[in-house]
Write an enzyme that holds these catalytic residues in place. Sequence first.
Site, short mmCIF file in Angstrom:
data_model
loop_
_atom_site.label_atom_id
_atom_site.label_comp_id
_atom_site.label_asym_id
_atom_site.label_seq_id
_atom_site.Cartn_x
_atom_site.Cartn_y
_atom_site.Cartn_z
N ARG A 76 0.28 39.79 -26.08
CA ARG A 76 1.33 40.97 -26.61
C ARG A 76 0.70 40.96 -28.55
O ARG A 76 -0.04 42.14 -28.89
CB ARG A 76 2.77 40.35 -26.68
CG ARG A 76 3.08 42.32 -26.56
CD ARG A 76 3.69 42.52 -26.73
NE ARG A 76 5.53 41.72 -27.25
CZ ARG A 76 6.66 41.68 -26.85
NH1 ARG A 76 7.10 42.23 -25.80
NH2 ARG A 76 7.39 40.06 -27.66
N ASP A 211 0.44 24.42 -8.39
CA ASP A 211 1.86 22.75 -8.89
C ASP A 211 0.67 22.12 -9.10
O ASP A 211 0.89 21.76 -9.07
CB ASP A 211 2.53 22.88 -7.37
CG ASP A 211 3.35 21.94 -7.60
OD1 ASP A 211 3.37 21.07 -8.18
OD2 ASP A 211 4.79 22.34 -7.01
N HIS A 212 1.06 21.82 -10.86
CA HIS A 212 1.02 21.16 -11.62
C HIS A 212 0.65 19.95 -10.80
O HIS A 212 -0.26 18.81 -10.97
CB HIS A 212 0.78 20.92 -13.07
CG HIS A 212 2.00 20.33 -13.79
ND1 HIS A 212 3.20 20.68 -13.98
CD2 HIS A 212 2.03 19.29 -13.87
CE1 HIS A 212 3.91 19.63 -13.93
NE2 HIS A 212 3.73 18.83 -14.46
N HIS A 274 7.81 20.59 -7.89
CA HIS A 274 7.13 19.39 -7.24
C HIS A 274 7.66 18.42 -6.66
O HIS A 274 6.45 17.39 -5.01
CB HIS A 274 7.00 18.92 -8.72
CG HIS A 274 6.66 19.63 -9.88
ND1 HIS A 274 5.60 20.91 -9.54
CD2 HIS A 274 6.94 19.95 -10.88
CE1 HIS A 274 5.99 21.34 -10.91
NE2 HIS A 274 6.36 20.91 -11.39
N LYS A 379 11.73 8.35 -18.19
CA LYS A 379 10.96 9.14 -17.59
C LYS A 379 10.12 8.14 -16.67
O LYS A 379 9.80 7.17 -16.47
CB LYS A 379 9.45 9.46 -18.28
CG LYS A 379 9.04 10.69 -17.60
CD LYS A 379 7.95 11.56 -18.36
CE LYS A 379 7.21 12.09 -17.21
NZ LYS A 379 7.84 13.49 -16.50
C1 BG6 Z 1 7.67 21.18 -15.41
C2 BG6 Z 1 8.82 21.71 -15.26
O1 BG6 Z 1 7.25 21.80 -14.00
O2 BG6 Z 1 7.52 19.74 -14.36
C3 BG6 Z 1 9.51 20.82 -16.57
O3 BG6 Z 1 9.05 23.22 -16.02
C4 BG6 Z 1 9.08 19.18 -16.30
O4 BG6 Z 1 11.01 21.15 -16.55
C5 BG6 Z 1 7.51 18.94 -15.71
O5 BG6 Z 1 9.88 19.19 -17.90
C6 BG6 Z 1 7.70 17.24 -15.67
O6 BG6 Z 1 6.11 17.54 -16.01
P1 BG6 Z 1 5.61 16.15 -15.83
O7 BG6 Z 1 3.78 16.32 -15.68
O8 BG6 Z 1 5.46 15.66 -17.22
O9 BG6 Z 1 5.83 15.07 -14.73
#
Ligand code: BG6
Length: 522
Positions: A76, A211-212, A274, A379
């Site tokens: 924008r 979906d990464h 995910h 994590k």
């Molecule tokens: C994202 C979420 O899709 O994935 C986030 O929106 C999350 O909230 C993240 O922290 C986690 O991704 P990764 O690759 O760090 O496990």
Amino acid sequence: MAVVATGRSGGAGSALERAPENPLTAGLERLPVPPTTLVIFGATGDLARRKLLPALYNLAHDGALPERFHLVGVARRERAHEDYRAECEQAIRRFSRREPDPDVLAGLLEQVKYVSGRFDEESVYERLAQVLDSFDERAGEPLNRAFYLSTAPDFFATIVGHLGDCGLSRRAEAEVRVIIEKPFGTTLEEAHALNRRVLSVFSEAQVFRIDHYLGKETVQNMLAFRFANGMFEPLWNRNYIDSVQITAAEDIGIGTRAGYYDEAGALRDLIQNHMLQLLCHVAMEPPVNFTAEEVRNEKVKVLDAIPEPTPEEIPGMAMRAQYSSGHSGGEDVPGYTEEEGVAEGSRTETFAALRLEVDNWRWAGVPFYVRTGKRLARKITEIAVTLKPVPHLAFSQDGSLGVRPNQLVLTVQPNEGVSLQLGAKIPGTRMVIRPVNMEFLYGAAFMSQSPEAYERLITDAMRGDATLFTRNDEVEAQWRICDPIVQAWAADPGPLPLYEAGSQGPEEVGALLRRGDHWRAI
Ligand code: BG6
């Protein structure tokens, strides 16, 4: 002509010319990517800065971008091309997984353009079309186009509609693709409506829903692990597997994303996409081949085999909680409702857990436990597959105490790898058994840093390979499972369990387990 894809030693093919750094990856050729102009909508946003631009830099660094590659940022705010380039540089320097090489970086930035305007203004698309045409003219041929929608989800339908109206959704003699970020809808109905809108402009073959997690090496490795080894597949069913536990725990809070997260919550943010993908990778049948259609057909079959939760079942198979203040990463941290931007008295869940069943021949009766949460102890993303206990224990009472069912743990992150828990005899005169681990560590075995998920996904989308992207029916099947739970929670005024930040999560999550099962320590 634009040459951005200069790997360190110059030219897109440079990665092949360089001596391989690692004998285990020798012989791996990069798949060619056709000349492409990539347009990022939401070019100044968080995702573009943290993930997309650094991914593009690393692809350029590896010589993995096409020889003709252009990048156009659309957002924008007004800014000159040079200002946007400077922003790109700053983002890459800050977030790239590798120290930028000045020549590669300069090569990448050289041809970057910026188009400013609101996504609902037609003139933005007209100006964008001019920029795209000018690249094609200079190239002397129509270049492929990929539109990356990295904006707030409210804009997805608007942008797609305008691309169609301005004739940008098709191009003679070139491929046009659209890459759509998550969340793809916030309910089943919304996802369905968005699919309808997108597919009224583009064909499914042109659409790449991100979906990464699918771009993560270790997620792809799950398929290699299952289908490239004769050892596991014979056991991979209800006769030998007792339960499956999938965890995606995060130690971070919601950072600056309260605006999004407070509306979404843990179930929509991670489970709907995910974690259901991880479950599909565990549960799917071997595809006939690894083409996008075959792989996605198999995943949809898994999702279709998960019964839609009924209102009566939900309290017994789904639970949620929210973090209260606590201690995390060596510091005191506030509770969720004290985070900046979170609505007062918000009941958004930051932790969600489900017990799902995959009602098919292979999996009937095997519980699939799924849990995720923010501000947990650490994590860790892992899939733990617990086998049934041995049928008879021939050891003396003392020895038998240490015998546990075998457990196979696939760690997606961090310390990516696979570990198998076995029973072994403790050295000595007595027959006493204890569990030991047999480990494979990705980093140690391949001695290389895995590329970021977005690097793989951007390349695949530019190549037109949709295997690692979610198909329209897949995303709707995911919503079919999650939507009833979202609705039930929204309507439930009951107390919301709390868990202390930095902890293992709420105690109440134990109620989802079958007798004798345990949640693994986070
Ligand atoms: C994202 C979420 O899709 O994935 C986030 O929106 C999350 O909230 C993240 O922290 C986690 O991704 P990764 O690759 O760090 O496990």
